[in-house]
Design a protein around this motif. Structure first.
Motif, PDB file in Angstrom:
ATOM      1  N   LYS A 131       0.839  -1.187   0.000  1.00  0.00           N
ATOM      2  CA  LYS A 131       0.000   0.000   0.000  1.00  0.00           C
ATOM      3  C   LYS A 131       0.884   1.251   0.000  1.00  0.00           C
ATOM      4  O   LYS A 131       2.019   1.139   0.418  1.00  0.00           O
ATOM      5  N   HIS A 161      -1.418  -5.513   5.760  1.00  0.00           N
ATOM      6  CA  HIS A 161      -0.993  -6.450   6.806  1.00  0.00           C
ATOM      7  C   HIS A 161      -1.965  -6.487   7.983  1.00  0.00           C
ATOM      8  O   HIS A 161      -1.907  -7.389   8.797  1.00  0.00           O
ATOM      9  N   PHE A 162      -2.915  -5.521   8.022  1.00  0.00           N
ATOM     10  CA  PHE A 162      -3.919  -5.603   9.088  1.00  0.00           C
ATOM     11  C   PHE A 162      -4.803  -6.846   8.908  1.00  0.00           C
ATOM     12  O   PHE A 162      -5.314  -7.377   9.872  1.00  0.00           O
ATOM     13  N   ARG A 165      -3.395  -9.707  10.804  1.00  0.00           N
ATOM     14  CA  ARG A 165      -3.287  -9.595  12.268  1.00  0.00           C
ATOM     15  C   ARG A 165      -4.340 -10.473  12.920  1.00  0.00           C
ATOM     16  O   ARG A 165      -5.537 -10.336  12.621  1.00  0.00           O
ATOM     17  N   TYR A 197      -6.654   3.957  15.721  1.00  0.00           N
ATOM     18  CA  TYR A 197      -5.285   3.436  15.726  1.00  0.00           C
ATOM     19  C   TYR A 197      -4.335   4.594  16.017  1.00  0.00           C
ATOM     20  O   TYR A 197      -3.738   5.185  15.130  1.00  0.00           O
ATOM     21  N   GLU A 199      -0.968   5.972  17.545  1.00  0.00           N
ATOM     22  CA  GLU A 199       0.367   5.442  17.824  1.00  0.00           C
ATOM     23  C   GLU A 199       1.185   6.449  18.624  1.00  0.00           C
ATOM     24  O   GLU A 199       1.008   7.665  18.462  1.00  0.00           O
ATOM     25  N   ARG A 206      10.855   8.290   8.384  1.00  0.00           N
ATOM     26  CA  ARG A 206      10.177   7.844   7.155  1.00  0.00           C
ATOM     27  C   ARG A 206       9.620   8.999   6.333  1.00  0.00           C
ATOM     28  O   ARG A 206       8.638   8.828   5.588  1.00  0.00           O
ATOM     29  N   TYR A 209       8.600   8.636   2.586  1.00  0.00           N
ATOM     30  CA  TYR A 209       7.310   8.025   2.265  1.00  0.00           C
ATOM     31  C   TYR A 209       6.159   8.832   2.860  1.00  0.00           C
ATOM     32  O   TYR A 209       5.201   9.203   2.180  1.00  0.00           O
ATOM     33  N   ASP A 218      -2.214   6.851   4.655  1.00  0.00           N
ATOM     34  CA  ASP A 218      -1.359   5.830   5.266  1.00  0.00           C
ATOM     35  C   ASP A 218      -2.185   4.834   6.083  1.00  0.00           C
ATOM     36  O   ASP A 218      -1.901   3.641   6.074  1.00  0.00           O
ATOM     37  N   MET A 219      -3.191   5.316   6.780  1.00  0.00           N
ATOM     38  CA  MET A 219      -3.910   4.435   7.705  1.00  0.00           C
ATOM     39  C   MET A 219      -5.402   4.268   7.388  1.00  0.00           C
ATOM     40  O   MET A 219      -5.918   3.165   7.404  1.00  0.00           O
ATOM     41  N   HIS A 223      -5.780   0.470   6.013  1.00  0.00           N
ATOM     42  CA  HIS A 223      -5.971  -0.424   7.157  1.00  0.00           C
ATOM     43  C   HIS A 223      -7.318  -0.252   7.859  1.00  0.00           C
ATOM     44  O   HIS A 223      -8.000  -1.221   8.160  1.00  0.00           O
ATOM     45  N   LYS A 322      -0.117   9.834  14.791  1.00  0.00           N
ATOM     46  CA  LYS A 322       1.231   9.527  15.286  1.00  0.00           C
ATOM     47  C   LYS A 322       1.604  10.473  16.420  1.00  0.00           C
ATOM     48  O   LYS A 322       1.037  11.554  16.558  1.00  0.00           O
ATOM     49  N   LYS A 329      -5.388   1.381  20.217  1.00  0.00           N
ATOM     50  CA  LYS A 329      -5.595   0.695  18.939  1.00  0.00           C
ATOM     51  C   LYS A 329      -6.774  -0.232  19.149  1.00  0.00           C
ATOM     52  O   LYS A 329      -6.621  -1.291  19.764  1.00  0.00           O
TER      53      LYS A 329
HETATM   54  O1  BG6 Z   1       1.198  -1.328  14.208  1.00  0.00           O
HETATM   55  P1  BG6 Z   1       1.732  -1.786  12.889  1.00  0.00           P
HETATM   56  O2  BG6 Z   1       1.410  -3.214  12.575  1.00  0.00           O
HETATM   57  O3  BG6 Z   1       3.203  -1.460  12.729  1.00  0.00           O
HETATM   58  O4  BG6 Z   1       0.949  -0.977  11.780  1.00  0.00           O
HETATM   59  C1  BG6 Z   1       0.989   0.403  11.775  1.00  0.00           C
HETATM   60  C2  BG6 Z   1       1.850   0.904  10.630  1.00  0.00           C
HETATM   61  O5  BG6 Z   1       1.215   0.489   9.417  1.00  0.00           O
HETATM   62  C3  BG6 Z   1       1.917   0.891   8.241  1.00  0.00           C
HETATM   63  O6  BG6 Z   1       1.261   0.384   7.121  1.00  0.00           O
HETATM   64  C4  BG6 Z   1       1.972   2.389   8.195  1.00  0.00           C
HETATM   65  O7  BG6 Z   1       2.665   2.808   7.033  1.00  0.00           O
HETATM   66  C5  BG6 Z   1       2.679   2.928   9.433  1.00  0.00           C
HETATM   67  O8  BG6 Z   1       2.709   4.342   9.425  1.00  0.00           O
HETATM   68  C6  BG6 Z   1       2.006   2.417  10.685  1.00  0.00           C
HETATM   69  O9  BG6 Z   1       2.809   2.778  11.796  1.00  0.00           O
END
Ligand code: BG6
Length: 455
Positions: A131, A161-162, A165, A197, A199, A206, A209, A218-219, A223, A322, A329
């Motif tokens: 993504k 990748h979510f 999980r 979510y 963080e 980064r 990107y 991004d999120m 996700h 962030k 989360k």
């Molecule tokens: O908590 P995880 O699994 O690292 O996923 C969050 C991250 O997912 C990524 O896809 C984002 O680019 C990041 O910015 C983010 O921090």
């Protein structure tokens, strides 16, 4: 799982490969008997030995003799994959069943795909794309058309990748395997749903990107909409590549910004200097590599509506940011409060159910009669824990790719829907119709967002 495939990682010298992809792969290879050749490729000069050293750090738990075999076959090929000869050479180095993993920025991925379209590709080719998938709906559509000229849809893995999980997949079991949950999972009983979510991590170097991307894309665009789909889709009686992905696509097609008013339904902000967990963070705008004039948000919130009989009128709040003071989360469903009961003291509070997307803990807020005064209502919390599994999210996602099973990958139409949902918000932000607020790093974000939230 298909044995003896070759994983060709484009962008092997990048942050994603080192931080997420290889560690995920390490957990997969440690837990499953897979023989795999791992070829890294990137613009950076690197020897096979240096690549093997990097790979060795994540293959530590792979049992022998597989570990030695994996390491001996690992190779690094320096090159620019947007060059047709280089790309043809990389594919030729892979054998019959290559998996090409694009750990590259979207614009470079699109260029490599254009080149790939002009090459003879092996029948068993699988493509895995990171993504964001494209940069807007139109480019996602174009990329989909291009990709399906190269390989059939079911061999295209759009990575989120979510979906790998365990804490997110737990939405399926929790919702559909409990008679006490699914029957009340609708607007008659649920008042609102939050998918958050937050963080504590900042930019973590980064900028290259993130600065062109921001929290919305991004999120939320990826996700959190994937999570929303699992929260809100209609019940399914089978988890497979057709049924699950049809249900995800179905609910997202009915999802749009709340009240079709992106200005009222969204908020954006970015952090200024502060302290998170005792660590000083500079203002986002002062981070190396950031262009402050781009106005990139580091915290985004969007309320969406789902126009179905099940959900009409229920706000779904999506938020991610962030450098916040607390990592939150979660998916939280808040039920409508029950009516007061004569003879029982106190007004019933809303019960709620919360899935912690980090720990896998599920909490339920329940109202009961108090022990001290059996005629007074009290709220209490039930806690259930998920046993952590062996695979990291990228390991789960890669397992799907190696097994030729796209169930956990984002289908092409879904990638386009996700852009459609966020595009009105992005446009309102670009036009300056929603102010870019500020919050100190380490805080809970700007004040007043909850009160100003529609729905
Ligand atoms: O908590 P995880 O699994 O690292 O996923 C969050 C991250 O997912 C990524 O896809 C984002 O680019 C990041 O910015 C983010 O921090």
């Amino acid at each position: 799982m298909t044995a003896a495939a070759t994983l060709l990682i484009l962008g092997a010298d990048g942050d994603l490969t080192k931080r997420l992809l290889l560690p995920g792969l390490g957990t997969l290879l440690a837990a499953h008997e897979v023989d795999l050749e791992v070829i890294g490729s990137g613009l950076t000069e690197r020897t096979d030995r240096e690549w093997r050293e990097l790979v060795a750090t994540v293959f530590e738990s792979v049992p022998e003799p597989r570990r030695t075999r994996l390491l001996e076959s690992a190779r690094y090929i320096r090159g620019d994959a947007t060059d047709a000869d280089v790309l043809a050479g990389l594919l030729a180095a892979c054998g019959d069943t290559p998996i090409v993993f694009f750990a590259l920025p979207p614009a470079v991925t699109a260029r490599v795909c254009l080149v790939l379209d002009g090459l003879d590709v092996p029948d068993g080719l699988r493509l895995a794309l990171e993504k964001p998938f494209g940069t807007d709906r139109a480019s996602a559509k174009q990329l989909n058309a291009l990709l399906t000229r190269i390989v059939p849809e079911r061999r295209i893995y759009r990575i989120d990748h979510f979906l790998g999980r365990a804490t997110v997949l737990n939405l399926l079991g929790t919702r559909f395997a409990n008679r006490m949950i699914e029957p009340v999972w609708h607007r008659g009983a649920i008042e609102r749903i939050e998918i958050v979510y937050d963080e504590t991590l900042g930019l973590e170097g980064r900028a290259g990107y993130y600065d062109g991307t921001g929290a919305l894309v991004d999120m939320i665009q990826s996700h959190l909409l994937a999570v929303l789909a699992l929260v809100a889709m209609d019940p399914i009686d089978r988890v497979d590549e057709v049924v699950l992905r049809d249900a995800i696509a179905g609910v997202l097609r009915d999802t749009a910004v709340w009240g079709e008013d992106p200005v009222a339904a969204s908020r954006r902000a970015r952090y200024v200097a502060g302290e998170v967990d005792g660590r000083s963070l500079p203002a986002y705008a002062d981070e190396p590599g950031v262009d402050p004039d781009l106005g990139t948000e580091t915290l985004a919130q969007v309320v969406v509506a789902i126009d179905t009989d099940r959900w009409r009128g229920v706000p779904f709040l999506l938020r991610s940011g962030k450098a916040l003071g607390r990592a939150r989360k979660l998916v939280r469903a808040v039920f409508r409060p029950a009516e007061p009961i004569e003879g029982l003291e106190g007004t019933p509070r809303s019960d709620w159910i919360e899935l912690d997307l980090s720990s896998g803990e599920v909490q339920v807020g329940l109202t009961m009669n108090g022990g001290g005064d059996p005629f007074a209502l009290e709220q209490t919390t039930l806690v259930a824990r998920q046993v952590p599994g062996a695979l990291l999210p990228y390991g789960e996602v890669l397992k799907g790719i190696l097994s030729d099973d796209p169930t956990l990958s984002i289908r092409g139409d879904v990638a386009e829907e996700c852009w459609r949902i966020v595009e009105p918000v992005a446009a309102a932000w670009r036009a300056g119709r929603v102010p870019l607020e500020e919050y100190p790093a380490g805080s809970d974000g700007p004040d007043g967002w909850r009160e100003a939230t529609p729905g």
